[in-house]
Design a protein around this motif. Structure first.
Motif, mmCIF file in Angstrom:
data_model
loop_
_atom_site.group_PDB
_atom_site.id
_atom_site.type_symbol
_atom_site.label_atom_id
_atom_site.label_comp_id
_atom_site.label_asym_id
_atom_site.label_seq_id
_atom_site.Cartn_x
_atom_site.Cartn_y
_atom_site.Cartn_z
ATOM 1 N N ASP A 9 10.655 -5.538 4.023
ATOM 2 C CA ASP A 9 9.249 -5.247 5.004
ATOM 3 C C ASP A 9 9.826 -6.046 6.881
ATOM 4 N N ARG A 18 11.208 -0.377 4.915
ATOM 5 C CA ARG A 18 9.838 -0.584 5.559
ATOM 6 C C ARG A 18 8.474 0.350 4.695
ATOM 7 N N GLU A 19 8.363 1.167 5.086
ATOM 8 C CA GLU A 19 7.622 2.337 4.917
ATOM 9 C C GLU A 19 7.231 1.980 2.913
ATOM 10 N N THR A 21 8.138 0.128 1.351
ATOM 11 C CA THR A 21 7.924 -1.368 0.957
ATOM 12 C C THR A 21 5.866 -1.676 1.311
ATOM 13 N N GLU A 22 6.040 -1.311 2.369
ATOM 14 C CA GLU A 22 4.218 -1.068 2.413
ATOM 15 C C GLU A 22 4.158 -0.629 1.665
ATOM 16 N N LYS A 23 4.240 0.562 0.556
ATOM 17 C CA LYS A 23 3.457 1.095 -0.242
ATOM 18 C C LYS A 23 3.632 0.367 -1.159
ATOM 19 N N LYS A 25 3.197 -2.703 -2.035
ATOM 20 C CA LYS A 25 2.053 -4.031 -1.211
ATOM 21 C C LYS A 25 1.006 -3.013 -0.793
ATOM 22 N N ASP A 26 0.998 -1.514 -0.477
ATOM 23 C CA ASP A 26 -0.472 -1.490 -0.448
ATOM 24 C C ASP A 26 -1.370 -1.138 -2.118
ATOM 25 N N LYS A 29 -2.681 -3.765 -3.799
ATOM 26 C CA LYS A 29 -3.799 -4.300 -3.093
ATOM 27 C C LYS A 29 -5.218 -3.760 -3.847
ATOM 28 N N GLY A 62 3.002 -9.202 -2.138
ATOM 29 C CA GLY A 62 2.567 -8.629 -2.252
ATOM 30 C C GLY A 62 3.259 -7.590 -2.752
ATOM 31 N N TYR A 63 3.773 -8.306 -4.473
ATOM 32 C CA TYR A 63 4.477 -7.210 -5.006
ATOM 33 C C TYR A 63 3.831 -7.225 -6.449
#
Length: 157
Positions: A9, A18-19, A21-23, A25-26, A29, A62-63
């Motif tokens: 990211d 990046r997108e 990777t954010e998925k 992490k999301d 969450k 975040g993983y």
């Protein structure tokens, strides 16, 4: 064979990396973080410190999430066993004599077994570039209620 996609990211990463990777992490969450306090059955002071350090690092990544705690516990316990086995190997050697027979130090087998388990747990937690990249498969669940979808996937019917 599936392609391992790099999780990254940073600003220098490609947009799709990046997108994705954010998925990942999301998705994480949706779960609680790893508990940074070692389970009570881990008594060794150094192992408790290691557990806390690794849990903090993994939470920051975040993983991973609290569902990965058993893997982290497995890693820490096997690292402690490996350390004890190496100490025995240092003190006794790989073989010893008992009642006139040469015997293999059981620590040799402990080292072999724990090494395999450590590598497996480390890979599962993303402690190698290839394993971190494979975590992207988690990002395929793309709804807001991703935790619920995962629970349904593993539910007994």
């Amino acid at each position: 064979m599936t392609q391992n996609i790099k999780l990254d990211d940073s600003k220098s990463a490609r947009k799709y990396q990046r997108e994705r990777t954010e998925k990942v992490k999301d998705l994480n969450k949706s779960f609680d973080e790893l508990d940074t306090k070692a389970p009570i059955f881990i008594k060794d002071k150094d192992s408790k410190k290691l557990y806390k350090y690794l849990a903090e690092q993994l939470n920051n990544s975040g993983y991973v999430n609290n569902t990965d705690q058993s893997i982290l516990v497995t890693l820490v316990i096997n690292l402690q066993a490996l350390q004890s086995a190496y100490k025995s190997l240092d003190e006794v050697g790989s073989v010893y004599e008992a009642k006139g027979y040469i015997k293999k130090n059981p620590a040799v087998d402990v080292i072999t077994n724990t090494t395999t388990k450590i590598l497996s747990a480390s890979t599962a937690l993303g402690f190698s570039p290839a394993s971190r990249a494979s975590l992207i498969n988690l990002a395929q669940v793309d709804s807001e209620d991703s935790a619920q979808k995962l629970m349904e996937m593993f539910a007994d019917e």
